[in-house]
Design a protein around this motif. Sequence first.
Motif, short mmCIF file in Angstrom:
data_model
loop_
_atom_site.label_atom_id
_atom_site.label_comp_id
_atom_site.label_asym_id
_atom_site.label_seq_id
_atom_site.Cartn_x
_atom_site.Cartn_y
_atom_site.Cartn_z
N ILE A 150 9.69 -13.84 149.61
CA ILE A 150 9.74 -13.91 151.23
C ILE A 150 11.20 -13.95 151.62
O ILE A 150 11.70 -14.89 151.41
N PRO A 159 4.77 -16.85 155.58
CA PRO A 159 3.67 -17.46 154.82
C PRO A 159 2.83 -18.53 155.46
O PRO A 159 3.46 -19.23 156.38
N HIS A 215 4.39 -12.16 144.13
CA HIS A 215 3.25 -11.97 145.21
C HIS A 215 3.47 -13.66 145.74
O HIS A 215 3.40 -14.68 144.93
N ALA A 232 -2.67 -14.33 154.38
CA ALA A 232 -1.41 -13.50 154.39
C ALA A 232 -0.99 -13.21 153.03
O ALA A 232 -1.26 -13.86 151.90
N ASN A 280 2.34 -11.41 150.79
CA ASN A 280 3.70 -10.99 150.87
C ASN A 280 3.81 -10.73 149.40
O ASN A 280 3.69 -11.28 148.28
N SER A 281 4.38 -9.49 149.20
CA SER A 281 4.65 -8.55 147.77
C SER A 281 5.97 -8.31 147.71
O SER A 281 6.55 -7.58 148.74
N GLU A 282 6.62 -8.34 146.41
CA GLU A 282 7.81 -7.87 146.26
C GLU A 282 7.89 -6.97 144.78
O GLU A 282 7.35 -7.59 144.07
N ASN A 284 9.64 -4.50 149.37
CA ASN A 284 8.65 -5.65 149.71
C ASN A 284 7.72 -5.05 150.93
O ASN A 284 7.78 -4.00 151.76
N ALA A 308 4.21 -6.61 153.10
CA ALA A 308 3.19 -7.77 153.69
C ALA A 308 2.05 -7.29 154.40
O ALA A 308 2.41 -6.42 155.41
#
Length: 685
Positions: free
Chosen positions: A31, A130, A371, A420, A422-424, A434, A436
Amino acid sequence: MKITKISQSLTIIFSVITTTALAEEQHKNNIDVITIKAPKLSLSDTAFAEGNLVMPDVADWLKTVPGANINKNGPITGIAQYRGMFGDRVSKNIGGQKIIGAGPNAMDAPLTYINPIIVESVAVYRGIAPISAGIDTIGGAVLVNLKKAEVDKAANLSGDIALSYNDINEATTLAGDVNISNENSAVLLYLTDQNGDDYQDGDGNTITSTQYDKQQYGIDIRHLAQHWDIGATWHHAETLNSGTPALPMDIDYIDSDRYNLDGAITLHEWQFKWQLGYQDASHGMDNFSQRLSMNPTMYRYNTATAQTSDYKFSLNNSDWLLGLEGYSAKHNSEITNPENAMFNIENFNNVKDQRNSLFLEWSPTNDSFSHTIGFRLKQNRADAGKVSHSMAMMNPNISALRDEFNTTDRAVSDTTFDLALNSEYQWNKALSLNAALAIKQRAPSYQERYLWVPMQATGGLADGKTYVGNINLDPETAYQLNAGFSYNNDKLTLAPQLFYQKVADYIQGSPSTDMRVKMVAGMMGDSSPLSFSNIDATLYGADMNWHYPLNQHLKLSGMVSYVRGKRDDIQDNLYRISPLNTRINLHYQYQNWQSNLALHAYSAQNKVSVLNNEIKSAGYAVIDWQVDYFVSSGFVLRLGVNNLLDKHYNDHLAGVNRANGSDIEVGEKLTAMGRNVYFALDYQF
């Protein structure tokens, strides 16, 4: 991960990987967070985002973060904005506490309750925050890390003294802190004093109600053991005779005491953290003592109070975070006329706003993928006492509105949630991708529910319109998408992001159809009052930060932000949206000298809210310059100029002038400061 340390101003995290938010967020690895560090005394190597001790409002720091900005209703009344959302939609966590202002018009917005000298850093989550970042993060999250007492076996005594002077409004700042420690315990004491007169714009016009007088002081005590620690904090904030020209009243006083207990216990791979807080705030405001008012019958004095208790408990290891978090706030607001003892309005009476939540977050990693998946369940309860109005006996419309409110069931309860992801993906050493997505909800504020008679107590909207609330408002639900990449090689750093969100039941003013409301509002000069209502809205845009060193001594950095906000129910734009803007810094460093030349450019804002009578703004560009000389270790002198070319311009988010007695007319866009030469020194020992 690339972390660039910036002495004078900040630490910036350019990539989408971070380990520097609050302590309980240190397990996250996907994030993007931009952290504005408070001034430190070591040479910088960039000036991308920056904080300073010269301006009195920490909210000003947000203007250097991509996607962020501030709605400025006065010199110390900055309301955080992120990607078109502002106010209660943007979570503000200050030293671990949820700060609730006493004023119903956000004159004492949360960031008002802190001073730059006590700030360690201000962290802004890029994109979708997040769910662990706060109870209501539908519009993003700002995390303010305050200085705490530091246990230092090598140094029993340390501290910081900062002085500054602005010539345009003869403003002075005196701030200092001292840290006393032994082997296991430490005490931090701090004191600040900030004051300034009305400023002049680029054409030499004096802008009335822009003076301020603000003092803060407090103490933080810490004790550290091998596997646990505990701390206690007291903050006192006092503001006197400070202007808010975009609002119908100015600040007579703000008086607040804030208490906090916190601690942590580490057992094997798990850490348990806890925090308990309480704030007692009172706030007086009026429309006659600091601005010209020729009609004593229209004098108004508003006395508002708020008491807030908050808590947070969390249990985390490297992958999991489980927590309980909530707060309970009580609000009162009474309006009187010092020239008429019979005049009295109970604007808000015994209003209760309680929010409790349970959250769970998981942060797995798998080779090049990482993630963060989070879920928060929230229970929102609100209630209000009966109200009164001294003119009810003479005005049947006021009487009817009062009676309807008092006989209505005012207790409401909503269950909301945030979800939520969030992924990279680390494509290679230099490039990461990235993405989200989230569904986030927000229950209405107490003003949106319980404003029973047409008033402008709207949480700082500052549109000049009178509003009434709606007890039966539905919570907002935002469907959010965010995508971007971060590129970082030996020379160039680039991190653009795109975002889109559809907001169902967005709470916004719509024309009132109640004839009683129209009649009462008409008495106050508003022929088209608004009622808080649920509509649908869309926000989308893009922002980017970048950094490029030209040579060993000279570096370029900057950011660009664009957001578009539209109502879906009618052909109109959302109110108070920041226009396309960019900031470019040219930073120079050599031996004991460093200098930063910054260009801030804003395009015209023509996509304004017709319903809110919003005025269009022209584009402009402003140049700031600053030079620092490091006299010795721990001692720096600073000379700078804001608005170097003395540009006459209007900051779109500053609103319109509401204060009689200015060199600009009531109803005109507020003009910004002209050329301001400032001097500052900072000594750390």
